[in-house]
Write a protein that holds these residues in place. Sequence first.
Motif, PDB file in Angstrom:
ATOM      1  N   LYS A  72       0.830  -1.199   0.000  1.00 10.51           N
ATOM      2  CA  LYS A  72       0.000   0.000   0.000  1.00 10.51           C
ATOM      3  C   LYS A  72       0.863   1.248   0.000  1.00 10.51           C
ATOM      4  O   LYS A  72       1.742   1.420   0.846  1.00 10.51           O
ATOM      5  CB  LYS A  72      -0.927  -0.013   1.221  1.00 10.51           C
ATOM      6  N   LEU A  73       0.624   2.133  -0.951  1.00 13.32           N
ATOM      7  CA  LEU A  73       1.332   3.404  -1.034  1.00 13.32           C
ATOM      8  C   LEU A  73       0.502   4.549  -0.466  1.00 13.32           C
ATOM      9  O   LEU A  73       1.030   5.438   0.198  1.00 13.32           O
ATOM     10  CB  LEU A  73       1.669   3.717  -2.505  1.00 13.32           C
ATOM     11  N   ILE A  74      -0.797   4.521  -0.748  1.00 13.07           N
ATOM     12  CA  ILE A  74      -1.698   5.576  -0.314  1.00 13.07           C
ATOM     13  C   ILE A  74      -3.005   4.952   0.150  1.00 13.07           C
ATOM     14  O   ILE A  74      -3.514   4.019  -0.485  1.00 13.07           O
ATOM     15  CB  ILE A  74      -1.996   6.570  -1.459  1.00 13.07           C
ATOM     16  N   SER A  75      -3.546   5.468   1.235  1.00  7.64           N
ATOM     17  CA  SER A  75      -4.883   5.090   1.687  1.00  7.64           C
ATOM     18  C   SER A  75      -5.451   6.287   2.432  1.00  7.64           C
ATOM     19  O   SER A  75      -5.032   6.593   3.541  1.00  7.64           O
ATOM     20  CB  SER A  75      -4.843   3.855   2.599  1.00  7.64           C
ATOM     21  N   GLU A  76      -6.385   6.977   1.785  1.00  5.67           N
ATOM     22  CA  GLU A  76      -6.874   8.212   2.379  1.00  5.67           C
ATOM     23  C   GLU A  76      -8.366   8.377   2.130  1.00  5.67           C
ATOM     24  O   GLU A  76      -8.921   7.845   1.170  1.00  5.67           O
ATOM     25  CB  GLU A  76      -6.124   9.414   1.786  1.00  5.67           C
ATOM     26  N   THR A  77      -8.998   9.078   3.040  1.00  5.67           N
ATOM     27  CA  THR A  77     -10.391   9.458   2.865  1.00  5.67           C
ATOM     28  C   THR A  77     -10.423  10.797   2.157  1.00  5.67           C
ATOM     29  O   THR A  77      -9.757  11.745   2.576  1.00  5.67           O
ATOM     30  CB  THR A  77     -11.103   9.574   4.225  1.00  5.67           C
ATOM     31  N   VAL A  78     -11.176  10.863   1.072  1.00  6.53           N
ATOM     32  CA  VAL A  78     -11.150  12.071   0.257  1.00  6.53           C
ATOM     33  C   VAL A  78     -12.493  12.228  -0.451  1.00  6.53           C
ATOM     34  O   VAL A  78     -13.149  11.242  -0.787  1.00  6.53           O
ATOM     35  CB  VAL A  78     -10.001  12.014  -0.772  1.00  6.53           C
ATOM     36  N   TRP A  79     -12.887  13.473  -0.655  1.00  7.59           N
ATOM     37  CA  TRP A  79     -14.133  13.732  -1.369  1.00  7.59           C
ATOM     38  C   TRP A  79     -13.834  14.104  -2.812  1.00  7.59           C
ATOM     39  O   TRP A  79     -13.196  15.109  -3.087  1.00  7.59           O
ATOM     40  CB  TRP A  79     -14.904  14.883  -0.710  1.00  7.59           C
TER      41      TRP A  79
END
Length: 423
Positions: A72-79
Motif C-alpha cells: 500500500k502506497l496511499i490510503s486516504e479518505t477524500v471527497w
Amino acid sequence: MASPDSRNAELELEPEPEPDYHVLALNSGSSSLKFGLYRVGPLQAEVMLSGEADAIGDEKGTFCARDSRQNKLISETVWFASQREAFVRIAKLLAESDLPVPSAVGHRIVHGGARLRQHCVIDDWVVRQLAAAVSFAPLHIPSALSVIQFAQEHFPGIPQVACFDTTFHAELAEVARVLPVPRELQAEGIQRYGFHGLSCESIVHQLVHQLAHNLPKRLVIAHLGNGASVTAVRDGKSIDTSMGLTPTGGVMMGTRSGDLDPGVLIYLMREKKFDVAALEEMVDHRSGLLGVSGIGSDMRRLREAASVNADARLAVQMFCYAVRKQVAAMIAALDGVDLIVFTGGIGENDWESRAEICLGLSWIGVTLDQARNRSANKPISDALQNTLQNTIHDPASRCAVLVLASEEDEQIARHTWTILHPE
C-alpha cells in the motif's frame, strides 16, 4: 570459421528487443474509478501501479494505491465531486511516481449496444455509438464517456481503446441470446448481451496458465459483488449467462433487483403511476439487498446485522438462494460441471456466502472443505504459484471449486496491447 559477411548477416537477422509498452487501464463504475499501469508485451502484463477511487460523490470517499508488489502506497479518505476529480488525482499520482507516460489507455466499457460488440480503438464514431447506447446501461456509460474525455484531454495523441464487458458473450447461440419478445424488437437489438465479460476472460486466462492449458470443459463462473452474474463457459467460451439486455437482470444484487416479473412493473405503472424514471430508480437503486433488508447493500454489514435483524437475514438468504439457482441453471446448460469459480467482492471474500451457495449443490456432488473455504477469503495474488491455496472443495467432491481474484484491469491492458499490435 564464419566469414565477417556471414556474421553480419546473422546480426542483421536478430530481432531487436521491443521497447517497453505501458498501458493505463481505467475501469470506471457509477461511483468508482479503478486504475492500473501495466508494462505489457505479447506474453505478459506486469502491473507497476494500481489503485481505486471509491464512493465518488460521497464525503467518505476513499483513494488508495499500491505498488507492483501490492504494497500500500496511499490510503486516504477524500471527497471527489466527480469522475473528473478522481482522474486528476490518478494523473497526479502517476506524475509524482516517476513512472513512464502511458503508451496507450484502455477503458472498461460495460455496454456498447448492438453496434459495438468487439474491443476497438476509440474514435469519434465510437464515442457517438457509446452516447447512443446510454439507455442500455445508464448507471455506467455516462461515467465511462466522461473518463474517456478526461483521458483524451490529459493524454492528447495517445491511442485509447474500448474494452467491452459484452464481448465475451458476443457469440451466444440463438437459444440463449434471443429474448422472447416480438421479432421487430429483436431486430432493434433487444437481446441477451451478458456482462462481467472482462472478469470472466480473466478467470479463463488464469486457469489456462495454472492448468497448463488443460482448461476444464464445463466451467461455471460466479462473479458476485455489488453487481452479480453467473456464466456458463464451455471450452473457454460463454454459452449462457444470467444478465440479459442490461446489467440489471439476473440474480438480485446490492441495489439492483435482478430478474423481476414484468407484471410487477406494469402494476406499478398502472396502479402507482410510476414513470420510467421512477421504475429505473427502483430497480437499479432501491432493490436487491438494500430493498429487502432496508439497511444497506454491503454484504459485510448485512451479515453483522443478520443475527438480530430478520430483514437483513432474509436478504442474505435470498441472495445465496438466487445465486444457487443460477449456478444450477448454468450446470443444466452445460450438461454437467467440472469446475465452479467464485470471484468478485463477495465471491472472493465472503466464505459464508460460498458455503451457503454450495450447500444447496450437494445433489451434483459439490462438497467444500470448510477449513480451505474459510482460509480462501483473501485469494493469493500469485495464483499461478498457489493453485492449491485457492482450491476450496473437499477431495471427495465430484466438482472442483476455486476462489480466484478477478483481474479485469490486467485483461484491459492485454486487450489494449493486442488491438494496437495486430499481427
